[in-house]
Enzyme design. Structure first.
Site, mmCIF file in Angstrom:
data_model
loop_
_atom_site.group_PDB
_atom_site.id
_atom_site.type_symbol
_atom_site.label_atom_id
_atom_site.label_comp_id
_atom_site.label_asym_id
_atom_site.label_seq_id
_atom_site.Cartn_x
_atom_site.Cartn_y
_atom_site.Cartn_z
ATOM 1 N N ASP B 100 0.801 -1.219 0.000
ATOM 2 C CA ASP B 100 0.000 0.000 0.000
ATOM 3 C C ASP B 100 0.834 1.269 0.000
ATOM 4 O O ASP B 100 0.318 2.340 0.254
ATOM 5 C CB ASP B 100 -0.939 -0.014 1.213
ATOM 6 C CG ASP B 100 -0.171 -0.111 2.523
ATOM 7 O OD1 ASP B 100 1.037 -0.413 2.488
ATOM 8 O OD2 ASP B 100 -0.777 0.136 3.574
ATOM 9 N N GLU B 101 2.142 1.159 -0.229
ATOM 10 C CA GLU B 101 2.905 2.399 -0.303
ATOM 11 C C GLU B 101 4.119 2.258 -1.208
ATOM 12 O O GLU B 101 4.577 1.147 -1.483
ATOM 13 C CB GLU B 101 3.333 2.868 1.096
ATOM 14 C CG GLU B 101 4.251 1.893 1.803
ATOM 15 C CD GLU B 101 4.812 2.487 3.092
ATOM 16 O OE1 GLU B 101 5.241 3.652 3.059
ATOM 17 O OE2 GLU B 101 4.817 1.784 4.106
#
Lengths: 377, 351
Positions: B100-101
């Site tokens: 997610d990053e």
């Protein structure tokens, strides 16, 4: 297929020559499985019978058997760990060795001069039954022709077990010649060798590993005996018998894969070209392609790996026409050039995305076909 | 460069798939009646003081009406792949640091922060259009500042820190917010009254050496000043591509398993072809009914992007795994790694 009876429970007992034992055992132990989960396949079968000690090992793909004269006091069979036995027999101090299997204590006693050993054994009953060869019909084959043909194609065989057919070498005896072919689907080697005598009529796909092993274990002698037994192929030479399974399946159609016309046929000095390829290939990493760029009178070999660097080298060649650039896997190209016999080779090209063929100049008995790597941009 | 962070990612995926959860406090994580911890909480749950890494039991205590769901990694991974595909359509150079990053290379907008903001907005729009997920971005000249900035206006925010303003931006932040400052260093700094990033940035050399000796202290003070020379690691960007699925019911029949493996191999091949890559290493992963996992890999002499070839190799690995340990499987996965941007042509391929 007849099967070998093994007397269980009786303990073999014999005396034999250390040197003969070392020689035979070293050969046979090559078939000992290296990473089998089945314990008994890590062993060598010893069987005493009729004044001989027979040794056998198999990894289920290939088996090796050999025997040596022995003074047999009691017949019987037992399996002992292969690697361990080889290691210790090599070091034995005296010329004569005695072996005694004590079934009751599950061990093999080895005595040689002042040294004595006790080895835990496996049950001979668990050892795979090897094909019975008494009734086998064999044909004599020129040993050198066979082994030389193997050595010219074996490198192209695949080692990838997910495509079993390609791990084999196609072996075909035709009238007056022996033809072998191997391919891993990226390159293909074909070799035809003339035979002086009449060979057997035979076509089989034989594991490349077994044929390479044959080259190592088949000592001297003019001929080898070759036989086929159901799904097994058998080679026999000077007291050593190698059996291997035939690979089922359809081998790719070699004639169809070899192009019959080319745009360019470039003659190259084998040694210089090989050196240039080797030097340039140093900069090949992660399978980056080796580039061959042909221009009027010149071939430039180059390689480039991102974040590593590049290499480049030119040599004069007789090339004319539109420049052509083609990429190859460096190892495949090197194997091909290296396998050429003679001082000059011919590189036959069609276009950057079509197969290329390497042959020795003026000799079409061996061909090495190599598929290119598609170059970006 | 920019740092992109998906907003409450796991929870957001659960909300997407179960819209009835959207307005309720939602916790993705371990069993609140056992020893589980919170992986992600949605923004409703965060209002109750629930945050990542808190024990699920504590989360339940703070919010007894919260809905707890166990993480479904494979679902998240599928969404994550869609997110990054959408990001790459706007910004091709990306260093993923997690599902997610990750960091985005905005070299095209170098020095022009209006342009950088536009790019960041375009990324947000693309991600939302492709997945309905929301993300926040921080745009800054260095990794450390971009990462902190992406957290500044969550959810759905964009924070731009222009060159020269890094130290000012960081100075008021609590010391613990600086990546690299662990609980131990934080405690040591706070004990000396250094509670903000700015206070660390202002430390003199001798004071710094006394507090945080060695290279690490200097590195942290640099970061506190917004100095971070780390480039984007683009080569290690994607190390593997994989596809796995948990079956609705455990499967024992080998033919059906092979079929599933073949289907996953095709999915992997498709993604390789999208990127014009070939892979040399193939991995098959299996999970048994008792949840134990086994994976088998093999490295090919030549990379491939061919679905049939991948399936063939993956199936032979499946057979190997099942030969070692037979049994019903609840999941199989196929992975590819060892990428190369070349395509070795084959003799036996069609066309």
């Amino acid at each position: 297929m007849m099967e070998t009876d093994i007397a269980v429970g009786s303990g073999l007992k014999l005396t034999c020559s250390r040197d003969e034992l070392v020689g035979r055992l070293t050969t046979v132990a090559r078939a000992v499985s290296t990473r089998s989960a089945v314990q008994v396949l890590l062993g060598v079968l010893l069987r005493a019978e009729d004044g001989r000690l027979e040794l056998a090992a198999t990894d289920m793909e290939l088996s090796l058997r050999a025997s040596l004269p022995a003074e047999v006091e009691a017949e019987g069979a037992v399996v002992v760990p292969g690697r361990l036995l080889v290691d210790l027999v090599r070091l034995l101090p005296a010329a004569e060795v005695s072996l005694e299997h004590r079934a009751d204590e599950g061990s093999l006693r080895i005595e040689c001069g002042p040294a004595s050993y006790r080895l835990n054994t496996y049950s001979a009953e668990d050892f795979p039954r090897l094909p019975e060869l008494e009734a086998l019909q064999t044909f004599p084959v020129e040993r050198r022709a066979l082994l030389e043909t193997v050595s010219r194609v074996a490198r192209s065989a695949s080692r990838d077990e997910s495509r079993p057919v390609l791990t084999g070498i196609l072996v075909r005896f035709e009238s007056g010649k022996l033809v072998m072919a191997a391919t891993d689907s990226y390159r293909l080697s074909v070799k035809e060798t003339p035979l002086t005598g009449a060979g057997p009529e035979l076509e089989a796909i034989v594991p490349a590993r077994a044929l390479v092993e044959l080259g190592r274990s088949a000592g001297g002698g003019e001929t080898l005996e070759l036989g086929v037994l159901e799904n097994q192929v058998v080679f026999r030479t000077e007291g050593v018998t190698l059996t291997t399974r035939r690979i089922d399946g359809q081998f790719p159609n070699v004639q169809q894969l070899l192009p019959d016309a080319f745009e360019h046929e470039v003659a190259l000095p084998r040694g210089e070209f090989l050196d240039a390829v080797r030097r340039t290939a140093v900069m090949v990493q992660r399978n980056s392609p080796l580039r061959l760029r042909f221009a009027e009178g010149e071939l430039t070999v180059s390689a480039q790996t991102q974040d590593v660097g590049e290499s480049r080298e030119s040599l004069p060649v007789a090339f004319s026409g539109e420049p052509l650039e083609i990429g190859f896997n460096a190892e495949f190209l090197r194997d091909g050039v290296d396998s050429v016999s003679g001082d000059e080779l011919v590189l036959k090209l069609i276009s950057p995305l079509r197969p290329a063929v390497i042959q020795a100049s003026g000799d079409a008995s061996w061909s090495y076909l190599i598929m290119p790597i598609r170059l970006a941009g | 460069m920019a740092h992109l962070d998906l907003d409450a990612f796991f929870a957001a995926v659960e909300e997407l798939e179960r819209p009835e959860l959207r307005d309720r406090p939602l916790v993705v994580g371990g069993d609140p009646h056992g020893r589980g911890v919170v992986a992600t909480a949605n923004y409703v749950a965060r209002r109750y003081g629930i945050h990542s890494a808190m024990s699920s039991a504590e989360a339940l205590r703070r919010c007894p009406q919260a809905v707890f769901v166990s993480p479904r990694k494979s679902a998240y991974s599928t969404y994550s792949q869609d997110v990054w595909r959408a990001v790459r359509d706007v910004v091709p150079l990306v260093e993923r640091t997690g599902m997610d990053e990750g960091y985005l290379e905005l070299a095209a907008a170098e020095g022009n922060f209006m342009r950088a903001r536009e790019l960041a907005e375009a990324v947000q729009v693309a991600v939302r259009a492709a997945t309905s997920l929301s993300c926040s971005l921080g745009v800054a000249p260095s990794k450390v500042v971009a990462k902190i900035a992406s957290d500044r206006r969550k959810p759905g925010g964009i924070t731009v820190v222009p060159a020269g303003k890094e130290a000012d931006f960081l100075a008021p932040l609590p010391i613990r917010r600086l990546p690299g400052v662990g609980p131990k260093s934080a405690a040591r700094l706070e004990a000396r009254g250094l509670t903000t990033v700015g206070a660390l940035a202002a430390l003199s050399d001798p004071d710094l050496r006394a507090l945080l000796p060695g290279k690490y202290g200097a590195l942290l003070r640099d970061r506190a000043r917004g100095i971070d020379p780390r480039p984007l690691e683009l080569s290690g960007e994607t190390v593997s591509i994989s596809h796995e699925e948990t079956f609705a019911r455990d499967i024992v029949e080998q033919g059906r398993l092979a079929e599933e493996v073949g289907r996953m191999a095709s999915a992997v091949a498709e993604r390789l072809q999208e990127r014009r890559w070939c892979a040399r290493t193939v991995t098959t992963k299996v999970r048994y009914a008792d949840f134990s996992i086994r994976s088998r890999s093999t490295t090919l002499p030549v990379g491939t992007d061919d679905p049939e070839r991948l399936a063939q190799v993956a199936c032979s690995l499946l057979e190997r795994a099942l030969a070692d340990r037979p049994g019903a499987l609840r999941l199989v996965g196929v992975g590819a790694s060892g990428f190369e941007p070349y395509r070795q042509l084959g003799l036996l391929e069609d066309g």
